[in-house]
Write a protein that holds these residues in place. Sequence first.
Motif, PDB file in Angstrom:
ATOM      1  N   PHE A   5      14.518  33.783 -11.075  1.00 39.32           N
ATOM      2  CA  PHE A   5      13.574  35.751 -10.109  1.00 39.32           C
ATOM      3  C   PHE A   5      12.746  34.930  -9.040  1.00 39.32           C
ATOM      4  CE2 PHE A   5       9.498  37.823 -10.527  1.00 39.32           C
ATOM      5  CZ  PHE A   5      10.368  38.527 -10.644  1.00 39.32           C
ATOM      6  N   THR A   6      12.865  34.210  -8.824  1.00 38.32           N
ATOM      7  CA  THR A   6      11.716  33.680  -7.302  1.00 38.32           C
ATOM      8  C   THR A   6      12.894  34.041  -6.330  1.00 38.32           C
ATOM      9  OG1 THR A   6      10.031  31.903  -8.448  1.00 38.32           O
ATOM     10  CG2 THR A   6      10.686  32.286  -5.909  1.00 38.32           C
ATOM     11  N   ARG A   7      13.693  33.677  -6.305  1.00 41.14           N
ATOM     12  CA  ARG A   7      15.272  33.845  -5.088  1.00 41.14           C
ATOM     13  C   ARG A   7      14.876  35.125  -5.281  1.00 41.14           C
ATOM     14  NH1 ARG A   7      16.318  28.842  -3.158  1.00 41.14           N
ATOM     15  NH2 ARG A   7      15.332  26.249  -4.424  1.00 41.14           N
ATOM     16  N   LEU A   8      15.293  36.019  -6.229  1.00 37.04           N
ATOM     17  CA  LEU A   8      16.017  36.857  -6.098  1.00 37.04           C
ATOM     18  C   LEU A   8      14.828  37.880  -5.340  1.00 37.04           C
ATOM     19  CD1 LEU A   8      17.475  38.031 -10.114  1.00 37.04           C
ATOM     20  CD2 LEU A   8      18.923  38.088  -7.484  1.00 37.04           C
ATOM     21  N   LEU A   9      13.310  37.740  -5.398  1.00 36.03           N
ATOM     22  CA  LEU A   9      12.144  38.677  -4.809  1.00 36.03           C
ATOM     23  C   LEU A   9      12.342  38.220  -3.728  1.00 36.03           C
ATOM     24  CD1 LEU A   9       9.670  39.908  -5.503  1.00 36.03           C
ATOM     25  CD2 LEU A   9       8.467  38.289  -6.017  1.00 36.03           C
ATOM     26  N   LEU A  10      12.395  36.464  -2.874  1.00 35.95           N
ATOM     27  CA  LEU A  10      12.702  36.582  -1.691  1.00 35.95           C
ATOM     28  C   LEU A  10      13.621  37.026  -0.965  1.00 35.95           C
ATOM     29  CD1 LEU A  10      10.814  32.328  -2.420  1.00 35.95           C
ATOM     30  CD2 LEU A  10      10.011  34.366  -1.181  1.00 35.95           C
ATOM     31  N   PHE A  11      14.309  37.608  -1.436  1.00 30.82           N
ATOM     32  CA  PHE A  11      16.015  37.620  -1.029  1.00 30.82           C
ATOM     33  C   PHE A  11      15.439  39.702  -0.827  1.00 30.82           C
ATOM     34  CE2 PHE A  11      20.062  40.667  -1.477  1.00 30.82           C
ATOM     35  CZ  PHE A  11      20.515  40.154  -0.682  1.00 30.82           C
ATOM     36  N   LEU A  12      14.754  39.857  -1.896  1.00 28.92           N
ATOM     37  CA  LEU A  12      14.302  41.059  -1.641  1.00 28.92           C
ATOM     38  C   LEU A  12      13.404  41.359  -0.382  1.00 28.92           C
ATOM     39  CD1 LEU A  12      14.307  44.393  -2.404  1.00 28.92           C
ATOM     40  CD2 LEU A  12      12.155  43.699  -3.980  1.00 28.92           C
ATOM     41  N   LEU A  13      12.521  40.625  -0.684  1.00 29.00           N
ATOM     42  CA  LEU A  13      11.318  40.341   0.688  1.00 29.00           C
ATOM     43  C   LEU A  13      12.191  40.149   2.017  1.00 29.00           C
ATOM     44  CD1 LEU A  13       7.852  38.647  -0.791  1.00 29.00           C
ATOM     45  CD2 LEU A  13       8.797  40.664  -1.031  1.00 29.00           C
ATOM     46  N   THR A  14      13.119  39.607   2.367  1.00 29.00           N
ATOM     47  CA  THR A  14      13.941  38.964   3.131  1.00 29.00           C
ATOM     48  C   THR A  14      14.433  40.354   3.594  1.00 29.00           C
ATOM     49  OG1 THR A  14      14.116  37.525   2.678  1.00 29.00           O
ATOM     50  CG2 THR A  14      15.948  38.200   4.110  1.00 29.00           C
ATOM     51  N   ALA A  15      14.947  41.802   2.833  1.00 33.90           N
ATOM     52  CA  ALA A  15      15.457  42.568   3.203  1.00 33.90           C
ATOM     53  C   ALA A  15      14.830  44.409   4.100  1.00 33.90           C
ATOM     54  CB  ALA A  15      16.624  43.118   1.451  1.00 33.90           C
ATOM     55  N   ILE A  16      13.821  43.789   2.659  1.00 31.63           N
ATOM     56  CA  ILE A  16      13.092  44.719   3.248  1.00 31.63           C
ATOM     57  C   ILE A  16      11.952  44.426   4.946  1.00 31.63           C
ATOM     58  CG2 ILE A  16       9.992  45.468   2.737  1.00 31.63           C
ATOM     59  CD1 ILE A  16      10.633  44.993  -0.504  1.00 31.63           C
ATOM     60  N   SER A  17      11.695  42.808   4.912  1.00 29.62           N
ATOM     61  CA  SER A  17      11.582  42.897   6.466  1.00 29.62           C
ATOM     62  C   SER A  17      12.046  43.862   7.059  1.00 29.62           C
ATOM     63  CB  SER A  17      11.704  41.229   6.596  1.00 29.62           C
ATOM     64  OG  SER A  17      12.917  40.776   5.892  1.00 29.62           O
ATOM     65  N   GLU A 147       6.033  26.249  -4.593  1.00 30.39           N
ATOM     66  CA  GLU A 147       6.912  25.692  -3.317  1.00 30.39           C
ATOM     67  C   GLU A 147       8.405  26.261  -2.753  1.00 30.39           C
ATOM     68  OE1 GLU A 147       9.248  22.060  -4.826  1.00 30.39           O
ATOM     69  OE2 GLU A 147       6.950  21.157  -5.504  1.00 30.39           O
ATOM     70  N   ILE A 148       8.739  27.279  -3.732  1.00 30.20           N
ATOM     71  CA  ILE A 148       9.713  28.556  -3.206  1.00 30.20           C
ATOM     72  C   ILE A 148       9.377  29.327  -1.984  1.00 30.20           C
ATOM     73  CG2 ILE A 148      11.691  29.959  -3.323  1.00 30.20           C
ATOM     74  CD1 ILE A 148      11.868  28.561  -5.926  1.00 30.20           C
ATOM     75  N   PHE A 149       7.879  29.680  -2.964  1.00 28.54           N
ATOM     76  CA  PHE A 149       8.017  30.775  -1.757  1.00 28.54           C
ATOM     77  C   PHE A 149       6.588  30.373  -0.758  1.00 28.54           C
ATOM     78  CE2 PHE A 149       7.101  33.621  -5.071  1.00 28.54           C
ATOM     79  CZ  PHE A 149       7.056  35.064  -5.082  1.00 28.54           C
TER      80      PHE A 149
END
Length: 304
Positions: A5-17, A147-149
Motif C-alpha cells: 500500500f505504501t509503495r502504491l501511494l508513493l507511486f501515486l504521489l510521484t505521478a501527481i508531482s 522507512e519507505i516514506f
Amino acid sequence: MKTIFTRLLLFLLTAISRLSWRKLYKLSDISRFLIFEVGHYRRKVIMTNLQNSFPGYSENKIKSIAERYYRNFTDIIFETIKLRSVSKGELLRRFDMEMSLLDHYYAQKKNLVVVSGHLGNWEMLNLFASAKLSYQIVVVYHELANEIFEDWFRKVRTKYGTEMIPMREAMVKAMAPREKPFLFVLINDQSPSPEKAYWTRFLNQETGVFRGVELISRRLNAPVLYMGILRDEIKRGFYRSYFKLITENPKEEPTNGIIQSQIEYLEEDILRQPDNWLWSHRRWKHNRPEHLQPFQLRQEIKSE
C-alpha cells in the motif's frame, strides 16, 4: 500488505508531482474542503491556538485567519509533492531570497547557524537554498517513522545536495568537517520536553522552546541568523525569504539570549502573516513545570 500500500501511494504521489501547478492547486482546493470542511482535521486545535494567541481578535477575524490557513496547509502539501519532479529553473523562479548577509559571510568563508520556524513552505525553501546558494546546506530534521516514506522524502530533500541530519545526531554532526562553508539550519518552534525547555512568553502564552539552537551555536561559535519566510499575498506558491543577524559571537551572548531573539523575530513574522504559520501543530500541549518560575529563563539572562 502495508508495504505494498505504501509503495502504491508513493507511486501515486510521484505521478501527481508531474501535474501542472494549476492542476495541483485544484487538487489542493478539493483536499482543503475534504480535510477541513468534511473531516474537520484538528479544527479544535487550530481554533484554540488562534484564540489563545490573539485574544483581542474578533471571532470573525479568527475564522478568516483559519480559512486562509486551511488553504495554505493543503497548498504546502501539494507544493511539497511537486518538489519530486520540479525543474531547477521553476524552483528558482518561485523564491525571492535576500542575499546580502549570506554573501557577506560567504566572502569570509564563515559557517552560519540559521534558525527559523514553520513559516511558508519550509520544504521548498530547503530545496531552493541548495539549488541557489554556494553554501553547503545542512538541515536538522525529524525522521519519518515509515522507512519507505522516509526514503522517498529524503530523495526529494537532498536532490540538490542538502545534507539531512536526524535531530538525535545534530550535536555530533554539527562539528563534522565539510569541503565548503555551510549553513546549519534548524526549525525551532516545536514542543520540547517541558523540564528541558526554555520558558518564555510567545503569542500571549507561556511557551517552552528547544535549547539546542543555542548549544549548537556556542559549540560552532558561528554567526547566527534568523530566517523569515513570507508568502506572496497575490501569487499562489511564491515566497520571499530574508535574514536578520542575531549575533556574530554566540559565546559572548547572554544565556538564552539567542533563543529569545529568535522567538521574538518569529512572533513578528506571525503577526505580519498570521495564516502563514503551522497552526495545526499542538504547540502548547505542555505546561510549565510548577517549580520553574514564570518566564524564568527570560529573567535569568546573564553572561556565562
